[in-house]
Design a protein around this motif. Structure first.
Motif, PDB file in Angstrom:
ATOM      1  N   ASP A  54      34.146  58.690 116.944  1.00 31.91           N
ATOM      2  CA  ASP A  54      33.133  58.574 115.771  1.00 31.91           C
ATOM      3  C   ASP A  54      32.631  59.929 115.418  1.00 31.91           C
ATOM      4  OD1 ASP A  54      33.399  55.875 116.117  1.00 31.91           O
ATOM      5  OD2 ASP A  54      31.589  55.465 117.320  1.00 31.91           O
ATOM      6  N   MET A  55      32.360  60.811 116.363  1.00 26.66           N
ATOM      7  CA  MET A  55      31.707  62.128 115.963  1.00 26.66           C
ATOM      8  C   MET A  55      32.795  63.098 115.232  1.00 26.66           C
ATOM      9  SD  MET A  55      28.684  62.307 116.602  1.00 26.66           S
ATOM     10  CE  MET A  55      27.418  63.218 117.714  1.00 26.66           C
ATOM     11  N   HIS A  56      34.117  62.701 115.703  1.00 25.55           N
ATOM     12  CA  HIS A  56      35.326  63.512 115.037  1.00 25.55           C
ATOM     13  C   HIS A  56      35.257  62.848 113.579  1.00 25.55           C
ATOM     14  CE1 HIS A  56      38.964  65.553 114.538  1.00 25.55           C
ATOM     15  NE2 HIS A  56      39.628  63.990 113.934  1.00 25.55           N
ATOM     16  N   LEU A  63      29.407  66.500 113.246  1.00 27.82           N
ATOM     17  CA  LEU A  63      28.335  66.419 114.173  1.00 27.82           C
ATOM     18  C   LEU A  63      26.752  65.935 113.227  1.00 27.82           C
ATOM     19  CD1 LEU A  63      27.324  67.231 116.867  1.00 27.82           C
ATOM     20  CD2 LEU A  63      26.937  69.548 116.032  1.00 27.82           C
ATOM     21  N   GLY A  64      26.613  66.430 112.196  1.00 26.04           N
ATOM     22  CA  GLY A  64      25.601  66.046 111.542  1.00 26.04           C
ATOM     23  C   GLY A  64      25.391  64.622 111.150  1.00 26.04           C
ATOM     24  N   PHE A  65      26.514  63.984 110.485  1.00 33.00           N
ATOM     25  CA  PHE A  65      26.287  62.804 110.237  1.00 33.00           C
ATOM     26  C   PHE A  65      26.660  61.665 111.256  1.00 33.00           C
ATOM     27  CE2 PHE A  65      27.647  63.724 105.912  1.00 33.00           C
ATOM     28  CZ  PHE A  65      26.738  63.327 105.072  1.00 33.00           C
ATOM     29  N   GLY A  66      27.106  62.417 112.335  1.00 33.31           N
ATOM     30  CA  GLY A  66      27.146  61.570 113.693  1.00 33.31           C
ATOM     31  C   GLY A  66      25.931  61.428 114.435  1.00 33.31           C
ATOM     32  N   ILE A  67      25.069  62.591 114.556  1.00 30.86           N
ATOM     33  CA  ILE A  67      23.789  62.474 115.161  1.00 30.86           C
ATOM     34  C   ILE A  67      22.895  61.669 114.294  1.00 30.86           C
ATOM     35  CG2 ILE A  67      21.856  63.719 115.987  1.00 30.86           C
ATOM     36  CD1 ILE A  67      23.953  66.090 116.840  1.00 30.86           C
ATOM     37  N   ALA A  68      22.832  61.533 113.141  1.00 29.32           N
ATOM     38  CA  ALA A  68      22.046  60.836 112.011  1.00 29.32           C
ATOM     39  C   ALA A  68      22.518  59.280 112.185  1.00 29.32           C
ATOM     40  CB  ALA A  68      22.233  61.026 110.753  1.00 29.32           C
TER      41      ALA A  68
END
Length: 119
Positions: free
Chosen positions: A75-77, A81-86
């Protein structure tokens, strides 16, 4: 078509009113319904259910966390990183609400099971 399978026209099927064992189901249905009713009322679950609410919650949480952790790198890939943490922070209240519902449901079911065993 596979070599070991007969063509559709040569297959034989049992008659519609025969049971699994080949007996006539129409004559045995009245006797089986009365035996089914007595079997259902005299059923006793032989298993010992020693799973507490805490243990059940821990198992379900471990299952969900394990699946989520396995999917997190992919998912993070995809998201970055930014949208994944959000996305993780956005889903936090949704997961908290779902866990609350699951906990209330577990307590409700435990209460119903206690009522049933008290009778």
């Amino acid at each position: 078509m596979s070599a070991g399978r007969p063509p559709p026209s040569s297959r034989s099927f049992p008659a519609a009113n025969t049971g699994i064992d080949g007996t006539d189901a129409s004559t045995s249905s009245s006797s089986s319904s009365s035996s089914d009713a007595s079997t259902a009322s005299s059923y006793h679950d032989p298993s010992t259910n020693d799973l507490s609410i805490i243990s059940a919650a821990a198992l379900i949480m471990a299952d969900c966390l394990g699946t989520g952790i396995l999917a997190l790198p992919a998912d993070m890939h995809v998201l970055g990183l930014g949208f994944g943490i959000a996305f993780l922070l956005f889903n936090l209240p949704i997961n908290l609400y779902a866990g609350t519902i699951l906990g209330k449901t577990a307590r409700f079911v435990e209460g119903k099971l206690d009522e049933c065993t008290a009778v």
